[in-house]
Structures are given as structure tokens and as C-alpha cells.
Design a protein around this motif. Structure first.
Motif, PDB file in Angstrom:
ATOM      1  N   ALA A 342       0.823  -1.215   0.000  1.00  0.00           N
ATOM      2  CA  ALA A 342       0.000   0.000   0.000  1.00  0.00           C
ATOM      3  C   ALA A 342       0.853   1.259   0.000  1.00  0.00           C
ATOM      4  N   MET A 343       1.906   1.282   0.827  1.00  0.00           N
ATOM      5  CA  MET A 343       2.728   2.483   0.946  1.00  0.00           C
ATOM      6  C   MET A 343       3.700   2.660  -0.215  1.00  0.00           C
ATOM      7  N   TRP A 344       4.006   1.578  -0.925  1.00  0.00           N
ATOM      8  CA  TRP A 344       4.912   1.686  -2.063  1.00  0.00           C
ATOM      9  C   TRP A 344       4.185   1.719  -3.402  1.00  0.00           C
ATOM     10  N   LEU A 345       2.875   1.488  -3.393  1.00  0.00           N
ATOM     11  CA  LEU A 345       2.118   1.443  -4.642  1.00  0.00           C
ATOM     12  C   LEU A 345       2.177   2.752  -5.435  1.00  0.00           C
ATOM     13  N   PRO A 346       2.052   3.940  -4.799  1.00  0.00           N
ATOM     14  CA  PRO A 346       2.192   5.178  -5.592  1.00  0.00           C
ATOM     15  C   PRO A 346       3.540   5.268  -6.301  1.00  0.00           C
ATOM     16  N   ASN A 347       4.618   4.868  -5.612  1.00  0.00           N
ATOM     17  CA  ASN A 347       5.935   4.879  -6.263  1.00  0.00           C
ATOM     18  C   ASN A 347       6.013   3.847  -7.384  1.00  0.00           C
ATOM     19  N   LEU A 348       5.365   2.698  -7.195  1.00  0.00           N
ATOM     20  CA  LEU A 348       5.379   1.657  -8.220  1.00  0.00           C
ATOM     21  C   LEU A 348       4.593   2.083  -9.457  1.00  0.00           C
ATOM     22  N   VAL A 349       3.638   2.996  -9.288  1.00  0.00           N
ATOM     23  CA  VAL A 349       2.866   3.516 -10.420  1.00  0.00           C
ATOM     24  C   VAL A 349       3.568   4.713 -11.053  1.00  0.00           C
ATOM     25  N   PHE A 350       3.961   5.674 -10.208  1.00  0.00           N
ATOM     26  CA  PHE A 350       4.568   6.903 -10.723  1.00  0.00           C
ATOM     27  C   PHE A 350       6.003   6.677 -11.192  1.00  0.00           C
ATOM     28  N   GLY A 351       6.702   5.680 -10.630  1.00  0.00           N
ATOM     29  CA  GLY A 351       8.080   5.409 -11.037  1.00  0.00           C
ATOM     30  C   GLY A 351       8.191   5.035 -12.510  1.00  0.00           C
ATOM     31  N   PRO A 352       7.497   3.984 -12.956  1.00  0.00           N
ATOM     32  CA  PRO A 352       7.534   3.636 -14.392  1.00  0.00           C
ATOM     33  C   PRO A 352       7.011   4.762 -15.284  1.00  0.00           C
ATOM     34  N   LEU A 353       5.981   5.490 -14.811  1.00  0.00           N
ATOM     35  CA  LEU A 353       5.453   6.614 -15.592  1.00  0.00           C
ATOM     36  C   LEU A 353       6.531   7.676 -15.792  1.00  0.00           C
ATOM     37  N   ALA A 354       7.258   7.984 -14.701  1.00  0.00           N
ATOM     38  CA  ALA A 354       8.343   8.970 -14.802  1.00  0.00           C
ATOM     39  C   ALA A 354       9.434   8.478 -15.749  1.00  0.00           C
ATOM     40  N   ALA A 355       9.771   7.194 -15.682  1.00  0.00           N
ATOM     41  CA  ALA A 355      10.821   6.635 -16.547  1.00  0.00           C
ATOM     42  C   ALA A 355      10.411   6.688 -18.014  1.00  0.00           C
ATOM     43  N   ILE A 356       9.153   6.322 -18.315  1.00  0.00           N
ATOM     44  CA  ILE A 356       8.676   6.335 -19.708  1.00  0.00           C
ATOM     45  C   ILE A 356       8.716   7.754 -20.275  1.00  0.00           C
ATOM     46  N   LEU A 357       8.198   8.717 -19.495  1.00  0.00           N
ATOM     47  CA  LEU A 357       8.169  10.107 -19.976  1.00  0.00           C
ATOM     48  C   LEU A 357       9.577  10.690 -20.085  1.00  0.00           C
ATOM     49  N   TYR A 358      10.457  10.296 -19.167  1.00  0.00           N
ATOM     50  CA  TYR A 358      11.830  10.817 -19.199  1.00  0.00           C
ATOM     51  C   TYR A 358      12.552  10.343 -20.464  1.00  0.00           C
ATOM     52  N   PHE A 359      12.510   9.058 -20.756  1.00  0.00           N
ATOM     53  CA  PHE A 359      13.219   8.538 -21.931  1.00  0.00           C
ATOM     54  C   PHE A 359      12.564   8.986 -23.229  1.00  0.00           C
ATOM     55  N   LYS A 360      11.259   9.186 -23.193  1.00  0.00           N
ATOM     56  CA  LYS A 360      10.579   9.736 -24.364  1.00  0.00           C
ATOM     57  C   LYS A 360      11.058  11.150 -24.635  1.00  0.00           C
ATOM     58  N   ARG A 361      11.193  11.942 -23.561  1.00  0.00           N
ATOM     59  CA  ARG A 361      11.689  13.325 -23.708  1.00  0.00           C
ATOM     60  C   ARG A 361      13.153  13.336 -24.117  1.00  0.00           C
ATOM     61  N   ALA A 362      13.950  12.425 -23.580  1.00  0.00           N
ATOM     62  CA  ALA A 362      15.388  12.394 -23.885  1.00  0.00           C
ATOM     63  C   ALA A 362      15.630  12.018 -25.337  1.00  0.00           C
ATOM     64  N   ASN A 363      14.740  11.242 -25.928  1.00  0.00           N
ATOM     65  CA  ASN A 363      14.942  10.785 -27.303  1.00  0.00           C
ATOM     66  C   ASN A 363      14.365  11.732 -28.342  1.00  0.00           C
ATOM     67  N   GLN A 364      13.736  12.816 -27.885  1.00  0.00           N
ATOM     68  CA  GLN A 364      13.164  13.763 -28.844  1.00  0.00           C
ATOM     69  C   GLN A 364      14.253  14.630 -29.475  1.00  0.00           C
TER      70      GLN A 364
END
Length: 364
Positions: A342-364
Motif C-alpha cells: 500500500a505504501m509503495w504502490l504510488p511509487n510503483l505507479v509513478f516510477g515507471p510513468l516517470a521513466a517512460i516520460l523521461y526517456f521519451k523526452r530524452a529521445n526527442q
């Protein structure tokens, strides 16, 4: 350290400290105005609350919203850099987006490490001071729930139980006491009843008035005893025998881990509220790094609507993040989800989201 690193880190900490100061002042003024009448009703002055309560309350407030403060701060100053085409200039000069993001990582890691130490060792100390005075800022009904008398029960071990009809945790006294001890076959072997119970802080024992004692031997014969006064210790003070929901907040992490372990051995099945507090102390600092990269990915590109659009997105995501933590606490306390998940679920959701958006931005 490169000029770029110094420049971004300066903006990072400068904006963060400004947001921190702004939030503290605004919320403090609003909270003092709202609570002043109740503080005065309980015989205290606002001046006394300003140094005996609010400094510790502010520490709690800051640590609760630390990751959100960082998130909005990063969105704000990065959006301004994007609107001023500073990021385009930096990337055009030959620096990669990963190089540009490097100072963000080190700045967020520094704040995360500091927050980790504060959460585990400093915040519990502040909570002791905060929680001692906080009931006097509530209305009469909520204050009575904490400072008034109520029935309590405790399980000292899988075979020992305590019941008190009416007990006042502040005064450490009550009436209608019963202690029951069973053998491995769930057969009652000892009973202690008393009309009144109180705690002797000097002797560290309980005092029972008008007590009745019954010991049942193996051959079912009984030894009865009664009297006016009896002193008895259960090995723990009242705060540990009858823990409140806030007790976990007041313990540094090694003490909290030991407390949870002891309660498990006693057979206490209502530990999720303490486990939530334990796991959140680490999960929240980790979210600082995650939200930093999420904010960087969202705001490092100039978009239609500029700073306002980025702040609107950031505040919306911040609301979702905070709400998810609070909602998952309730879900965990109802034993629907394990506290660790329960306490790590927000990080488990937002972590991959942050990684996807970061690499998408880095490859632009």
C-alpha cells in the motif's frame, strides 16, 4: 562542478526553499486563525501554542508534503527555463538531455537522503511534542475522544487479556478492570478483577483498589483472595499496554520495529496502522527522486499555455499522489492490502510513468 550543474542546482534549491517558506507562512497563518478560539477555550494562549506546538507541527507538515513541494518547485523553474528557451540552448550546445538531468538527480537525491534521516529519527521526536498538545486544538467532541474515558482492551500474549470498562489515558486511571490468563488448552487459570486501577509512575506498577483474585489449579480447585489494595506490574507502562493510533508516530524507527515485533508476539492483529507509518518513512523520500524526474519530463519542453499549463498539470498530479497515499492508508488499515504494498504502490505507479516520460523526452 560544471557551471551548468551549479546553475540548475541553485535554481532547484532556490525555488524549493521559496515554495517551502511560502507554504509554511500561508498554512501557519490560516491554521492559527482557525484554531485560536479552541486553544483559548482550553486555557492556553496563542503565543504559547506558537512555540510549544507549531514548530513541531510545521516539521510534520513539511515532511508530509515534501515530495509534492519538490515536484511543484521543479515544474515551476524548469517551465520558466523552457519558456525562456534556456533548455533548447543547453541541448543545442552539445549537452545531452541525460547530462542536463544530472544535477536534478543529485539535488533530489540530497533532499531524499535528508528526508530519510528526518523521517526515521527527527520527525518522531517532533510528533511527541505535536501530539501532546494537538487535542487542545480540536473541538470538544474530538478532544473528548482522545482525552476522555473509554473502554479499552489489550492482549498481553496469546493467552493473557486485559479489559477495562472505563479508562482515561491522560490520567492513567480507570474503573472496571479485569485480567484473564489461560493455559494452552484455553482454560482459565487466573483471574484478577478490581473496581479501580491507576498507574504509579514512581514504582512503575499498577495499583488495584477493591480487588478480587482467583487462581485455578490443575485439579480445578480454586484459591480465592480479595483485599483493598494490590500492586502489580505487567512489564510495560500504560502507553505500551494500551497503545493509541498515534503511538507509532512518536517512535524512532528502531523503537517502532521493536514495538511491532512485540505486538506480533502478543497476538495483536491490528498492526497495519503502525506498519503503514514504518513503510511510509522510506517510501516518501524515494518519491522525491521519482517526482523530480516526472516534473522534469513534463516541464522541460515548451508547450502551448506555458507555465500555467505545466503548473495545472503538476498540481493535478500532486493531488492524485497525495490522495492515493491517504486512500491506500485506509485500504491497508482495513486489511485489504498489505501495508508494504500500500505504501509503495504510488511509487510503483509513478516510477515507471516517470521513466517512460523521461526517456521519451530524452529521445526527442
Amino acid at each position: 562542478m560544471k557551471i551548468l550543474d551549479k546553475y540548475i542546482i541553485k535554481k532547484y534549491f532556490g525555488t524549493f526553499l521559496f515554495m517551502l517558506l511560502l507554504l509554511t507562512l500561508v498554512v501557519l497563518v490560516i491554521d492559527v486563525q482557525a484554531k485560536a478560539p479552541r486553544i483559548k477555550e482550553n486555557g492556553f494562549t496563542v503565543l504559547y501554542a506558537l512555540y510549544a506546538y507549531y514548530p513541531f507541527w510545521i516539521i510534520y507538515l513539511i515532511m508530509t508534503f515534501m515530495s509534492i513541494l519538490v515536484f511543484i518547485s521543479v515544474i515551476y523553474f524548469t517551465s520558466r527555463m523552457a519558456n525562456n528557451t534556456e533548455i533548447v540552448s543547453i541541448i543545442s550546445s552539445g549537452a545531452s538531455f541525460h547530462r542536463f538531468a544530472k544535477p536534478y538527480f543529485f539535488a533530489s537525491l540530497f533532499i531524499a537522503i535528508v528526508s530519510l534521516g528526518v523521517n526515521h529519527y527527527v520527525l518522531p521526536w517532533a510528533n511527541i511534542q505535536k501530539n501532546e498538545f494537538e487535542p487542545y486544538t480540536y473541538n470538544a467532541g474530538n478532544r473528548e475522544k482522545i482525552l476522555g474515558s473509554s473502554s479499552v482492551s489489550a492482549q498481553l500474549s496469546p493467552l493473557e487479556y486485559i479489559f477495562i470498562s472505563s479508562y482515561n489515558k491522560k490520567e492513567r486511571r480507570g474503573s472496571g478492570f479485569s485480567y484473564q490468563k489461560y493455559d494452552k488448552n484455553k482454560r482459565l487459570i487466573y483471574l484478577l478483577n478490581a473496581t479501580e486501577i491507576s498507574w504509579d509512575a514512581k514504582k512503575k506498577t499498577f495499583i488495584f483498589n477493591n480487588f478480587y483474585e482467583k487462581t485455578i489449579l490443575k485439579d480445578d480447585t480454586e484459591i480465592l483472595k480479595n483485599g483493598v489494595t494490590l500492586n502489580k506490574s505487567f512489564g510495560l507502562p500504560p502507553e505500551e499496554l494500551f497503545p493509541s493510533e498515534l503511538l507509532g508516530q512518536n517512535k524512532i524507527t528502531p523503537e517502532l520495529i521493536y514495538f511491532i515485533k512485540r505486538e506480533k508476539e502478543k497476538g495483536n492483529s491490528h498492526l497495519n496502522i503502525y506498519l503503514n507509518d514504518l513503510h511510509q518513512r522510506t517510501a516518501m523520500p524515494v518519491s522525491i527522486v521519482i517526482l523530480t524526474f516526472l516534473a522534469l519530463s513534463l516541464s522541460s519542453q515548451k508547450r502551448r499555455g506555458g507555465l500555467g499549463a505545466n503548473l495545472a498539470i503538476g498540481i493535478s498530479l500532486a493531488f492524485v499522489f497525495v490522495f492515493s497515499f491517504e486512500a491506500l492508508k485506509v485500504v491497508s488499515e482495513n486489511q485489504t492490502l498489505p501495508p508494504l504494498l500500500a505504501m509503495w504502490l504510488p511509487n510503483l505507479v509513478f516510477g515507471p510513468l516517470a521513466a517512460i516520460l523521461y526517456f521519451k523526452r530524452a529521445n526527442q
